[in-house]
Design a protein around this motif. Structure first.
Motif, PDB file in Angstrom:
ATOM      1  N   ASP A  38       0.812  -1.321   0.021  1.00 31.98           N
ATOM      2  CA  ASP A  38       0.015   0.106  -0.126  1.00 31.98           C
ATOM      3  C   ASP A  38       0.967   1.097  -0.094  1.00 31.98           C
ATOM      4  N   THR A  40       1.636   3.167   2.264  1.00 28.16           N
ATOM      5  CA  THR A  40       2.608   3.301   3.336  1.00 28.16           C
ATOM      6  C   THR A  40       3.983   2.635   3.077  1.00 28.16           C
ATOM      7  N   GLU A  43       5.971   4.916   1.204  1.00 25.38           N
ATOM      8  CA  GLU A  43       6.502   6.109   1.892  1.00 25.38           C
ATOM      9  C   GLU A  43       7.635   5.321   2.905  1.00 25.38           C
ATOM     10  N   ALA A 183      -5.739   3.141  -3.359  1.00 24.55           N
ATOM     11  CA  ALA A 183      -6.235   1.696  -2.902  1.00 24.55           C
ATOM     12  C   ALA A 183      -7.309   1.804  -1.674  1.00 24.55           C
ATOM     13  N   LEU A 201     -13.747  11.374  -4.918  1.00 23.81           N
ATOM     14  CA  LEU A 201     -12.903  12.362  -5.649  1.00 23.81           C
ATOM     15  C   LEU A 201     -11.595  11.909  -6.118  1.00 23.81           C
ATOM     16  N   ARG A 204      -8.240  12.166 -11.815  1.00 25.29           N
ATOM     17  CA  ARG A 204      -7.698  11.592 -13.296  1.00 25.29           C
ATOM     18  C   ARG A 204      -8.694  11.562 -14.337  1.00 25.29           C
ATOM     19  N   THR A 246      -6.524  10.679   0.714  1.00 27.90           N
ATOM     20  CA  THR A 246      -5.601  11.208   0.042  1.00 27.90           C
ATOM     21  C   THR A 246      -4.172  11.451   0.475  1.00 27.90           C
ATOM     22  N   HIS A 251      -7.025  18.875   2.444  1.00 28.17           N
ATOM     23  CA  HIS A 251      -8.287  18.086   2.416  1.00 28.17           C
ATOM     24  C   HIS A 251      -8.540  17.892   3.943  1.00 28.17           C
ATOM     25  N   SER A 297      -7.520   9.292  12.619  1.00 32.56           N
ATOM     26  CA  SER A 297      -7.776   7.678  12.692  1.00 32.56           C
ATOM     27  C   SER A 297      -6.485   7.142  12.209  1.00 32.56           C
ATOM     28  N   VAL A 298      -5.848   6.099  13.047  1.00 30.53           N
ATOM     29  CA  VAL A 298      -4.565   5.518  12.427  1.00 30.53           C
ATOM     30  C   VAL A 298      -4.811   4.128  12.853  1.00 30.53           C
TER      31      VAL A 298
END
Ligand code: NDP
Length: 352
Positions: A38, A40, A43, A183, A201, A204, A246, A251, A297-298
């Motif tokens: 994903d 993450t 990153e 995703a 939203l 593309r 996003t 946002h 939220s995580v």
């Protein structure tokens, strides 16, 4: 055994040969089936998020996994059980109150490590071990898509927090706006579309497989280049719920403009630093006068993982086939991390 990970100073994942782990009593040895990739992971590979285990120069990647128990040791699991692992573990040095309460997702970063992300090796290897309390059973019929329980659990938690913030009054959301057609955003659309009208939203041009997929889920595509978040209420309608996926910092602020009175925005993105000019007075007043809420939220806890496994049963089979667009064997693992992933990539180590 084969493992996929990153090395200090490297800029892309590599295949390593590492020792097969030995489970201690209370741990379970799992044969890995599939591991998802994903935003993450990207990153972490780029060095923007997470880090290596203490005193190590290497990190095995992978935090979205499903596998089969091969050695349950002293636990209640049985050989052949299909399981998905939770991501967080206590920081080195022992457990703490968050883990003792079975609320690992509420631990601040200083009180936990995250397997495959920050400070602990992940699951992208032929076998992995885990203490039994961090493994969630998956029905064998859903083994193929069991690695999606992790990202679904992240959404289950965010929706749980959103609902909790509206629980002191009658809140019956009819409309939602998902920010992001990546995703995580598309999974959010799949979860919400059976219950409410959903807008999603992106930025593309058509034709695009993510737009095709969200429209197949009966959601409405919103092109951010024509209709930015704050214009959604006039171009379409104000929404009761926003799910931000996003990672675009503006946002976090603009989602409040899209909300109907008494609405809530759940933020999931992990942005880098960015300064913005904001009318803080209008933002503040809008939140107060219209009883709006914003929750961050995580990660996810055991309740959300169990809810996610239940979702595997309710989501239509065609969705998984169209959502997981890049399923690659270990010897072609690079393709799962490349720029050409259509929607969702995963590495397949084995089959049930
Ligand atoms: P992706 O990169 O796959 O998706 C992000 C999507 O958002 C892309 O489709 C991108 O469009 C779109 N997007 C980005 N900026 C804009 C913009 N300004 N306007 C319109 N669309 C935009 O990431 P994921 O879906 O995997 O994850 C989403 C976010 O959630 C990430 O920040 C990730 O770190 C975070 N995350 C958080 C978790 C948590 O526990 N809180 C767990 C997992 C992920 P395009 O592709 O066209 O560029």
């Amino acid at each position: 055994m084969r493992a996929i990970g990153i090395e200090s100073g490297g800029d892309r994942p590599r295949l390593f040969d590492v020792d097969r782990p030995e489970p201690a009593p209370g741990e379970v040895l799992v044969r890995t089936l599939r591991v998802g990739v994903d935003g993450t992971d990207h990153e972490v590979i780029a060095g923007d998020h997470g880090g290596f285990p203490a005193d190590e120069e290497r990190l095995v990647l992978g935090h979205e996994a499903v596998g089969v128990v091969v050695d349950p040791t002293t636990t209640d699991f049985e050989r052949g059980d299909v399981v998905t692992p939770m991501v967080r573990r206590p920081s080195p040095g022992g457990t703490n109150a968050y883990f003792e309460r079975a609320e690992p997702d509420m631990a601040p970063p200083s009180a936990c490590v995250e397997r495959g992300i920050d400070g602990a090796h992940g699951f992208m290897s032929e076998y992995f071990t885990s203490p039994a309390p961090f493994l969630i059973p998956v029905p064998e019929a859903h083994a193929a898509w069991g690695f999606l329980a992790e990202p679904i659990s992240v959404l289950e938690k965010a929706l749980d927090l959103a609902r909790a913030s509206r629980s002191s009054f009658t809140w019956e959301p009819e409309t939602a706006l998902v920010l992001g057609n990546g995703a995580l955003g598309l999974l959010a659309v799949a979860l919400l579309a059976p219950e409410m009208d959903v807008y999603c939203l992106g930025r593309r041009d058509r034709p695009d497989p993510t737009i095709d997929l969200l429209e197949s889920l009966d959601a409405t595509y919103v092109d951010a280049r024509e209709t930015p978040v704050g214009k959604v209420p006039t171009a379409h309608e104000p929404v009761d719920l926003v799910v931000e996926a996003t990672g675009a910092p503006r946002h976090a602020v603009e989602s409040v403009d899209a909300l109907a009175p008494n609405g809530v925005a759940a933020l999931l993105g992990l942005p880098g630093s960015q300064e913005l000019t904001v009318d803080a007075g209008r933002f503040h007043e809008d939140l107060v006068m219209h009883n709006k809420a914003v929750v961050g939220s995580v990660n996810a806890g055991p309740t959300h993982f169990h809810a996610a496994v239940d979702r595997l049963e309710t989501l239509p089979a065609w969705f998984f086939d169209r959502y997981v667009t890049d399923l690659v064997p270990v010897d072609r693992f690079e393709a799962a991390f490349g720029p050409d992933t259509t929607i969702k990539a995963a590495v397949e180590f084995d089959t049930v």
